[in-house]
Design an enzyme around this catalytic site. Structure first.
Site, PDB file in Angstrom:
ATOM      1  N   GLY A 104      62.878 -76.234  15.089  1.00 44.36           N
ATOM      2  CA  GLY A 104      62.875 -74.694  15.098  1.00 44.36           C
ATOM      3  C   GLY A 104      61.674 -73.766  15.061  1.00 44.36           C
ATOM      4  CE  LYS A 105      56.967 -71.899  14.327  1.00 46.05           C
ATOM      5  NZ  LYS A 105      55.930 -72.535  13.999  1.00 46.05           N
TER       6      LYS A 105
END
Ligand code: NAD
Length: 414
Positions: A104-105
């Site tokens: 994720g980011k």
């Protein structure tokens, strides 16, 4: 010519990897896209009384191996494509490190250098509240990235606790020690790099006790890498920061250099050393080269002049694809960023595990577990390197993608 976005690059890398491992086209198609990207508009009352609306994102690429994991950056240049690409790279980084987390980011388009502490706190809290429905210790676990650190993580945690009426330290990592951070997190990336270096040197027959090491960048990753390489018996002969480099064929005491840098704000002028440029440093005669500053440092222009036998990518993306090809032909081993600098995310994983257990480990336990994890990750990549006869970068990708695809198959996603 249309410029390639980081997302285009992430997809190109996946395409290359899919070809090598003969990935089934349907799974390949699924892996090109994040599972979800949330865009949020965050109205903040600025100190001058006016409302300013900031734009933020959270991209969740793949959670076949475990909850999404990845940092949140604050930068004026953040784009949705960049956040999507970074979430894809996080999937591969967690996978190659062998940790049960996905990719994720997050990011907010803002310039934190022009904001007051109060404005930053309001923005951080509102951003986290806005994405709180999709994050959580068992869903998605954010962490620091560019321009964020322990302070922002503490605000994120507090906001999440308030919204969910409880105490959930495992919702973010990179927290200060006092509120559930892990021992050994600050130096984890450099420490992890040194374990990878030790394993790679064994394979290449480089004697650590006689190895000369050059390190570009003397920030978090570079300074700790230099320190731990020295602890392993290597001679650190060159170091640099944004203002230039220093060279001494007899080797430096990294602690002394650190004290000098803390006092003078730069490495240049260090007593008894020859001053060199960052470009010279990369081309020095040495056994091990550690680019630990910026991206695109080793390019088609200088790759042929590199004399090191082993390059360990402390920084993200320091070697261009053109340089990779030249180095591969020259027989220089480049251990890629997703493996070499995975020590940081690995100790973030340890932090999360400790939070979930509510039981905290001593420093030695963290180091020992990190050693095992990085050593296993290196060996798995090396096995793919010999099996597929590709460079270490592609080997790490193949290894990472294989693990994610196996988990997807077992869960019946493809
Ligand atoms: P940092 O800001 O602490 O240090 C960066 C260093 O690079 C500084 O010493 C700076 O002076 C130097 N530098 C800047 N421009 C330079 C130039 N032109 N030539 C030589 N040196 C230059 O950053 P960091 O946390 O050490 O991160 C370095 C790299 O490692 C980045 O690519 C980052 O994404 C990556 N990385 C960091 C971590 C981590 O845990 N900190 C984890 C994974 C990857």
């Amino acid at each position: 010519m249309v410029e390639r976005t980081p997302y285009d690059m992430a997809v190109e890398q996946l395409d290359k990897c899919a070809k090598i491992m003969k990935l089934d086209p349907n799974t390949h198609e699924m892996l090109k896209y994040p599972k979800r990207v949330l865009s949020v508009f965050i109205p903040i009352k600025m100190d001058n009384g006016k409302i300013k609306v900031f734009k933020g994102f959270r991209s969740q690429h793949n959670d076949a191996l475990g909850p999404f994991k990845g940092g949140v950056r604050y930068h004026p240049g953040v784009t949705i494509e960049e956040v999507m690409a970074l979430s894809i790279w996080m999937t591969w980084k967690c996978s190659v490190a062998g940790i049960p987390l996905g990719g994720g980011k997050g990011g907010i388009i803002c310039n934190p250098k022009e904001m007051s502490a109060g404005e930053l706190e309001r923005l951080s809290r509102e951003y986290f509240a806005a994405i709180s429905g999709i994050v959580g210790p068992e869903k998605d676990v954010p962490a620091p990235d560019v321009n964020t650190g322990g302070k922002e993580m503490a605000w994120f945690l507090d906001e999440f606790n308030k919204l969910n009426r409880g105490n959930f330290p495992g919702v973010v990592t990179g927290k200060p020690l006092e509120i559930g951070g892990s021992k050994g997190r600050a130096e984890a990336t450099g420490r992890g790099l040194s374990f990878v270096a030790r394993e790679a040197a064994k394979k290449l027959g480089i004697d650590f006790k006689k190895a000369d090491v050059a390190v570009q960048g003397f920030g978090n990753v570079g300074s700790y890498s230099a320190k731990f390489m020295e602890e392993f018996g290597c001679k650190v002969i060159a170091l640099s920061d944004s203002k230039g480099g220093i060279y001494n064929p007899k080797g430096f005491h990294v602690d002394d250099v650190e004290k000098y840098k803390a006092k003078n704000g730069q490495l240049a002028g260090y007593p008894g050393a020859k001053e060199i440029s960052n470009e010279d440093l990369l081309e020095l005669k040495c056994d091990i080269l550690i680019p630990a500053a910026l991206e695109n440092q080793i390019t088609a222009k200088n790759a042929d002049k590199i004399k090191a036998k082993l390059i360990l990518e402390g920084a993200n993306g320091p070697t261009t694809p053109e340089a990779d090809e030249i180095l591969f032909k020259k027989g220089v081993m480049v251990v890629p960023d997703i493996l070499t600098n995975a020590g940081g995310v690995s100790v973030s994983y340890f932090e999360w595990v400790q939070n979930l257990q509510n039981y905290y480990w001593c420093y030695e336990e963290v180091v020992q577990k990190l050693d095992r994890l990085m050593t296993d990750a290196f060996n798995a990549t090396y096995a793919a390197y010999t099996k597929y006869k590709v460079d270490m970068r592609m080997a790490a990708y193949v290894c990472a993608v294989e693990r994610v695809v196996n988990a997807m198959r077992l869960k019946g996603w493809c």
